[in-house]
Scaffold this motif. Structure first.
Motif, PDB file in Angstrom:
ATOM      1  N   ALA A   1      11.886   8.333  40.772  1.00 22.40           N
ATOM      2  CA  ALA A   1      11.307   9.747  40.915  1.00 22.40           C
ATOM      3  C   ALA A   1      11.776  10.274  42.038  1.00 22.40           C
ATOM      4  CB  ALA A   1       9.967   9.684  40.693  1.00 22.40           C
ATOM      5  N   ARG A   2      11.523   9.664  43.135  1.00 20.29           N
ATOM      6  CA  ARG A   2      11.632  10.286  44.491  1.00 20.29           C
ATOM      7  C   ARG A   2      13.304  10.599  44.700  1.00 20.29           C
ATOM      8  NH1 ARG A   2       7.549   9.311  48.539  1.00 20.29           N
ATOM      9  NH2 ARG A   2       5.957   7.774  47.468  1.00 20.29           N
ATOM     10  N   ALA A   3      14.106   9.599  44.171  1.00 25.06           N
ATOM     11  CA  ALA A   3      15.600  10.072  44.512  1.00 25.06           C
ATOM     12  C   ALA A   3      15.825  11.065  43.630  1.00 25.06           C
ATOM     13  CB  ALA A   3      16.204   8.788  43.986  1.00 25.06           C
ATOM     14  N   VAL A   4      15.464  10.937  42.266  1.00 25.87           N
ATOM     15  CA  VAL A   4      15.935  12.219  41.512  1.00 25.87           C
ATOM     16  C   VAL A   4      15.472  13.371  41.978  1.00 25.87           C
ATOM     17  CG1 VAL A   4      15.517  13.175  39.201  1.00 25.87           C
ATOM     18  CG2 VAL A   4      15.927  10.681  39.454  1.00 25.87           C
ATOM     19  N   SER A   5      14.148  13.663  42.696  1.00 24.74           N
ATOM     20  CA  SER A   5      13.405  14.659  43.082  1.00 24.74           C
ATOM     21  C   SER A   5      14.414  15.292  44.300  1.00 24.74           C
ATOM     22  CB  SER A   5      12.093  14.592  43.642  1.00 24.74           C
ATOM     23  OG  SER A   5      11.269  14.009  42.478  1.00 24.74           O
ATOM     24  N   ILE A   6      14.995  14.368  45.177  1.00 23.22           N
ATOM     25  CA  ILE A   6      15.591  14.662  46.334  1.00 23.22           C
ATOM     26  C   ILE A   6      16.988  15.282  45.705  1.00 23.22           C
ATOM     27  CG2 ILE A   6      16.995  14.053  48.337  1.00 23.22           C
ATOM     28  CD1 ILE A   6      14.656  11.898  48.623  1.00 23.22           C
ATOM     29  N   ALA A   7      17.687  14.569  44.955  1.00 25.00           N
ATOM     30  CA  ALA A   7      18.776  15.265  44.277  1.00 25.00           C
ATOM     31  C   ALA A   7      18.744  16.675  43.672  1.00 25.00           C
ATOM     32  CB  ALA A   7      19.383  14.197  43.323  1.00 25.00           C
ATOM     33  N   GLY A   8      17.836  16.780  42.696  1.00 25.71           N
ATOM     34  CA  GLY A   8      17.361  17.994  41.930  1.00 25.71           C
ATOM     35  C   GLY A   8      17.036  18.902  43.034  1.00 25.71           C
ATOM     36  N   GLY A   9      16.179  18.734  44.078  1.00 22.92           N
ATOM     37  CA  GLY A   9      15.721  19.691  44.898  1.00 22.92           C
ATOM     38  C   GLY A   9      16.912  20.331  45.838  1.00 22.92           C
TER      39      GLY A   9
END
Length: 352
Positions: free
Chosen positions: A122-130
């Motif tokens: 979730a952290r990785a996807v959040s950083i990419a999406g953000g």
């Protein structure tokens, strides 16, 4: 915001200590806002952009860019502190159900950890999406989105704006993942409850309040972000994002209650069926005028009163204060957008 006594392994000691104090989350937000604003002004001064903060032709003498950067700084501080508060409240609500849950201590701890912090994925996807959204939103809200494909506009001014956007959207993505994980944990824990006490209104209302902190995060954040639309050349991308936050706020409130809605309905129907069978038996005995009639008459009255009490149980476990708070915050979010547009035009007319 509520006090915190819950620690996470990923938290820094001083941060946990601050949040554990009365009003700790509020002080955290104020301190972070002051830190970000100080950093912004120092950055502006170092790279020669100080004068761009002011514009006598704009409302309150603050330039369009200055107003946006101030708004984003406040939004970042709020989203960070409010997301941590919402996470804490979800964990506290889950732990209040531990006493009646049939889950083992180890499994229950796993459910709590789900609501306490985002997973690595979730952290990785959040950083990419953000990162993606933080860059794209600037181009989409400009009347010349292609200008950002050239190197010239990428000065220190835009680097700060993009960095701020990336951090805000990353925190928002993480908050969404943690909220969804909290719903899943609540679902698992609620399934482990051996029975639902229909007379325990406080317990049911507590589940109804489970999603309110998440709704506060999205609604108040939307109200703060509404200032970004003042004078923006193309507001539609921002309107879509903020419309999504209103939808998320509503869903955040309803989803936890929906999890227990069916169980409440089933438990209510089962209990009404049981008491009505007993009422029918007591009625027949009372009307038969046999020796037990005198004993069954008071019982029949009590059963009828109990039936009314069970019928009054709401299958959606919301209490009135929760609905009033949500409604007030929703009106604030919508009103801030409409009111901002009116105020901007009024100030513009006065200053012309």
């Amino acid at each position: 915001m509520a006090e915190s006594t819950i620690s996470h392994r990923s938290d820094v000691g001083w941060l946990q200590a601050l949040e554990s104090r009365p009003g700790g989350f509020l002080w955290l937000g104020l301190a972070l806002a002051a830190l970000v604003l100080t950093g912004m002004f120092l950055w502006w001064q170092a790279f020669g952009f100080w004068a761009t903060v002011f514009d006598s032709r704009e409302p309150l003498g603050i330039s369009f860019d200055g107003r946006n950067h101030l708004t984003m700084a406040l939004l970042l501080a709020f989203v960070f502190s409010a997301s941590r508060w919402a996470r804490h409240e979800a964990v506290r609500s889950l732990r209040s159900l531990e006493r009646t849950s049939t889950l083992s201590a180890e499994i229950f701890a796993v459910q709590v950890r789900r609501a306490a912090a985002p997973s690595l994925a979730a952290r990785a996807v959040s950083i990419a999406g953000g990162t993606l959204l933080g860059v794209v939103i600037i181009a989409l809200t400009s009347n010349q989105p292609g200008i950002y494909l050239r190197l010239a506009p990428w000065d220190a001014h835009h680097v700060w704006a993009i960095a701020n956007n990336v951090v805000v959207f990353t925190i928002m993505f993480q908050a969404g993942f943690v909220t969804a994980a909290g719903w899943k944990a609540l679902d698992q824990v609620s399934r482990s409850l051996p029975q639902i006490d229909l007379l325990d209104r406080e317990g049911m209302e507590q589940i109804g309040r489970f999603g309110l902190p998440g709704a506060v995060l999205w609604l108040v954040g939307s109200s703060i972000a509404s200032f970004l639309a003042w004078g923006m050349e193309n507001v539609w991308p921002l309107v879509w994002i903020l419309s999504a936050t209103l939808g998320l706020a509503t869903f955040s409130l309803l989803r936890p209650a929906q999890i227990v809605h069916r169980r409440l309905g089933a438990a209510k129907r089962a209990e009404l069926g049981r008491v009505r069978e007993r009422i029918a038996a007591a009625r027949e005995t009372t009307l038969s005028l046999d020796r037990r009639a005198a004993d069954e008459a008071p019982l029949l009255a009590s059963l009828l009163a109990y039936e009314l009490r069970i019928e009054s149980v709401r299958e959606w476990p919301f209490d009135t204060p929760t609905l009033v708070r949500f409604g007030a915050l929703a009106l604030l979010a919508v009103g801030s957008w409409l009111g901002g547009a009116v105020v901007e035009r009024a100030l513009g007319a006065i200053l012309e």
